[in-house]
Write a protein that holds these residues in place. Structure first.
Motif, PDB file in Angstrom:
ATOM      1  N   VAL A  26      58.573  32.717  38.178  1.00 31.23           N
ATOM      2  CA  VAL A  26      57.900  32.413  36.905  1.00 31.23           C
ATOM      3  C   VAL A  26      56.473  32.964  36.927  1.00 31.23           C
ATOM      4  N   ASP A  27      55.819  32.811  38.070  1.00 26.10           N
ATOM      5  CA  ASP A  27      54.452  33.345  38.217  1.00 26.10           C
ATOM      6  C   ASP A  27      54.461  34.869  38.007  1.00 26.10           C
ATOM      7  N   ALA A  28      55.415  35.542  38.649  1.00 18.49           N
ATOM      8  CA  ALA A  28      55.506  37.009  38.522  1.00 18.49           C
ATOM      9  C   ALA A  28      55.815  37.402  37.078  1.00 18.49           C
ATOM     10  N   LEU A  29      56.740  36.679  36.465  1.00 16.00           N
ATOM     11  CA  LEU A  29      57.106  37.012  35.076  1.00 16.00           C
ATOM     12  C   LEU A  29      55.948  36.757  34.127  1.00 16.00           C
ATOM     13  N   ASN A  30      55.180  35.708  34.412  1.00 13.18           N
ATOM     14  CA  ASN A  30      54.008  35.453  33.566  1.00 13.18           C
ATOM     15  C   ASN A  30      53.034  36.629  33.622  1.00 13.18           C
ATOM     16  N   GLN A  31      52.791  37.113  34.850  1.00 15.42           N
ATOM     17  CA  GLN A  31      51.884  38.271  34.993  1.00 15.42           C
ATOM     18  C   GLN A  31      52.451  39.497  34.271  1.00 15.42           C
ATOM     19  N   ALA A  32      53.761  39.676  34.403  1.00 16.55           N
ATOM     20  CA  ALA A  32      54.411  40.835  33.771  1.00 16.55           C
ATOM     21  C   ALA A  32      54.347  40.733  32.243  1.00 16.55           C
ATOM     22  N   MET A  33      54.594  39.530  31.739  1.00 12.69           N
ATOM     23  CA  MET A  33      54.549  39.342  30.274  1.00 12.69           C
ATOM     24  C   MET A  33      53.151  39.603  29.732  1.00 12.69           C
ATOM     25  N   ARG A  34      52.159  39.165  30.492  1.00  9.08           N
ATOM     26  CA  ARG A  34      50.763  39.371  30.051  1.00  9.08           C
ATOM     27  C   ARG A  34      50.509  40.874  29.852  1.00  9.08           C
ATOM     28  N   ILE A  35      50.997  41.665  30.791  1.00 13.04           N
ATOM     29  CA  ILE A  35      50.809  43.121  30.697  1.00 13.04           C
ATOM     30  C   ILE A  35      51.606  43.676  29.518  1.00 13.04           C
ATOM     31  N   ASP A  36      52.872  43.276  29.423  1.00 15.19           N
ATOM     32  CA  ASP A  36      53.747  43.860  28.394  1.00 15.19           C
ATOM     33  C   ASP A  36      53.328  43.456  26.976  1.00 15.19           C
ATOM     34  N   MET A  37      52.691  42.311  26.844  1.00 13.99           N
ATOM     35  CA  MET A  37      52.301  41.818  25.515  1.00 13.99           C
ATOM     36  C   MET A  37      50.883  42.226  25.119  1.00 13.99           C
ATOM     37  N   LEU A  38      50.195  42.868  26.079  1.00 17.24           N
ATOM     38  CA  LEU A  38      48.786  43.225  25.873  1.00 17.24           C
ATOM     39  C   LEU A  38      48.569  44.015  24.578  1.00 17.24           C
ATOM     40  N   ASN A  39      49.462  44.964  24.367  1.00 20.12           N
ATOM     41  CA  ASN A  39      49.352  45.864  23.227  1.00 20.12           C
ATOM     42  C   ASN A  39      49.504  45.173  21.882  1.00 20.12           C
ATOM     43  N   TYR A  40      50.114  43.995  21.885  1.00 17.71           N
ATOM     44  CA  TYR A  40      50.442  43.319  20.625  1.00 17.71           C
ATOM     45  C   TYR A  40      49.477  42.176  20.292  1.00 17.71           C
ATOM     46  N   GLY A  41      48.497  41.966  21.159  1.00 20.05           N
ATOM     47  CA  GLY A  41      47.568  40.860  20.923  1.00 20.05           C
ATOM     48  C   GLY A  41      48.217  39.501  21.099  1.00 20.05           C
ATOM     49  N   ILE A  42      49.245  39.468  21.939  1.00 17.98           N
ATOM     50  CA  ILE A  42      49.937  38.189  22.195  1.00 17.98           C
ATOM     51  C   ILE A  42      49.424  37.619  23.514  1.00 17.98           C
ATOM     52  N   LYS A  43      48.982  36.375  23.467  1.00 21.98           N
ATOM     53  CA  LYS A  43      48.454  35.748  24.682  1.00 21.98           C
ATOM     54  C   LYS A  43      49.597  35.247  25.562  1.00 21.98           C
ATOM     55  N   VAL A  44      49.367  35.270  26.856  1.00 22.95           N
ATOM     56  CA  VAL A  44      50.353  34.744  27.812  1.00 22.95           C
ATOM     57  C   VAL A  44      49.600  33.906  28.840  1.00 22.95           C
ATOM     58  N   THR A  45      50.036  32.680  28.996  1.00 22.36           N
ATOM     59  CA  THR A  45      49.328  31.731  29.863  1.00 22.36           C
ATOM     60  C   THR A  45      50.312  30.987  30.753  1.00 22.36           C
ATOM     61  N   ALA A  46      50.064  31.008  32.056  1.00 20.36           N
ATOM     62  CA  ALA A  46      50.846  30.144  32.956  1.00 20.36           C
ATOM     63  C   ALA A  46      50.053  28.881  33.234  1.00 20.36           C
ATOM     64  N   ILE A  47      50.717  27.755  33.110  1.00 20.85           N
ATOM     65  CA  ILE A  47      50.129  26.497  33.593  1.00 20.85           C
ATOM     66  C   ILE A  47      50.964  26.084  34.808  1.00 20.85           C
ATOM     67  N   HIS A  48      50.278  25.915  35.929  1.00 21.18           N
ATOM     68  CA  HIS A  48      50.954  25.560  37.180  1.00 21.18           C
ATOM     69  C   HIS A  48      50.559  24.133  37.578  1.00 21.18           C
ATOM     70  N   PRO A  49      51.346  23.142  37.176  1.00 12.48           N
ATOM     71  CA  PRO A  49      50.972  21.760  37.517  1.00 12.48           C
ATOM     72  C   PRO A  49      51.377  21.402  38.941  1.00 12.48           C
ATOM     73  N   GLY A  50      50.621  20.477  39.489  1.00 15.28           N
ATOM     74  CA  GLY A  50      51.044  19.803  40.718  1.00 15.28           C
ATOM     75  C   GLY A  50      51.898  18.607  40.337  1.00 15.28           C
ATOM     76  N   MET A  51      52.005  17.657  41.260  1.00 17.80           N
ATOM     77  CA  MET A  51      52.937  16.540  41.054  1.00 17.80           C
ATOM     78  C   MET A  51      52.586  15.699  39.824  1.00 17.80           C
ATOM     79  N   ALA A  52      53.587  15.479  39.004  1.00 17.70           N
ATOM     80  CA  ALA A  52      53.421  14.706  37.769  1.00 17.70           C
ATOM     81  C   ALA A  52      54.614  13.771  37.631  1.00 17.70           C
TER      82      ALA A  52
END
Ligand code: NDP
Ligand code: 8X3
Length: 260
Positions: free
Chosen positions: A160-186
């Motif tokens: 998921v972390d890798a895909l988040n980074q990849a999506m951020r790059i691929d969506m850059l051109n379209y002005g689409i934001k991509v954000t990973a939230i990585h929670p600890g224990m909840a």
């Protein structure tokens, strides 16, 4: 303009709390999950409390055909999707690599990686056509550091972390934001699912720990979604006070004791 959010895994935990937070603030909520009765309850609650528009979207993220049909149907009900929260996910079991149940591994890979991809593949083109949008991917501290017996769950969250980074790059051109939230224990239904309904074992994970609450993650998602247009948080790791990483945490009583 009325904005629309699609949240996967909205029947429980983080997803439900995010749906509530955004409904409270005027969003149309597309609430996805398998448990239809919970989605209907959520709809009734949010309509009642906030006069919100809520569209239950019932599908199993592991089933590509179901995902495609559900998003196609959703497109007939909403004009746009401003935010996608890829949140549906699970841990199943906690076993050493030589003893793990392969069905558990497949459930985690199919849900946490393939399910996230199936949903994203249907929703990202809606956002690229709009030339706007925001995709949130819910990772985990397990995406940053592997822990004992966490093997396959951690691997899915590294993905998921890798895909988040990849999506951020691929969506850059379209002005689409991509954000990973990585929670600890909840304390959600996460451990109950991981330990297959063993309530005592699930409760034990959070005993004397003061873990994150689902609402903490919803507040953070709301913050990230409301930054100025030119600002994008790409990656965020968040834990409770007594947890530093996947493997370093202390009990609340010890923290107090150690501080005299
Ligand atoms: P919950 O068990 O409370 O919620 C999980 C949600 O995912 C439910 O709404 C469930 O809906 C949905 N879901 C699971 N499998 C599927 C599926 N096959 N198809 C569709 N929906 C599915 O757990 P959390 O809220 O804690 O978990 C949400 C995310 O946060 C997960 O990705 C988890 O890995 C991650 N996470 C959790 C942490 C924690 O400590 N709680 C910490 C870090 C990350 P339904 O069963 O109705 O389909
Ligand atoms: C869920 C939190 O610590 O069980 O991702 O991996 S943990």
């Amino acid at each position: 303009m009325n904005k629309t959010i699609l949240v996967t895994g909205a029947t429980s935990g983080f997803g439900r709390a995010i749906a509530v937070k955004f409904a409270e603030n005027g969003y149309t909520i597309c609430a996805a999950g398998r448990r239809e009765e919970r989605l209907n309850e959520l709809k009734a609650e949010l309509e009642n409390k906030y006069d919100a528009k809520v569209i239950p979207v019932v599908f199993d993220v592991r089933d590509r055909k179901q995902v495609e049909a559900a998003i196609a149907d959703l497109k007939t009900k909403v004009d746009r999707i401003d935010i996608l929260v890829n949140n549906a996910g699970l841990a199943s079991g906690l076993s050493s690599i030589d003893e793990g149940d392969i069905d558990d591994w497949e459930a985690m890979i199919d849900t946490n990686i393939k399910g996230l991809l199936y949903v994203t593949r249907q929703v990202a083109p809606i956002m690229t056509r709009q030339a706007s949008g925001h995709i949130f991917n819910i990772g985990s501290t397990a995406a940053k550091m592997v822990y004992k017996n966490g093997n396959v769950y951690c691997a899915t969250k590294f993905a998921v972390d890798a895909l988040n980074q990849a999506m951020r790059i691929d969506m850059l051109n379209y002005g689409i934001k991509v954000t990973a939230i990585h929670p600890g224990m909840a304390e959600t239904e996460f451990s109950l699912v991981r330990f297959k309904g063993d309530e005592e074992r699930a409760k034990g994970v959070y005993a004397d720990f003061n873990p994150l609450k689902a609402e903490d993650i919803a507040d953070i998602a709301w913050y990230c979604a409301n930054l100025p247009a030119h600002v994008c948080i790409n990656d965020l790791t968040v834990t409770c006070l007594t947890q530093a990483t996947s493997v370093y945490s202390i009990k609340e009583a010890d923290r107090v004791k150690n501080n005299g």
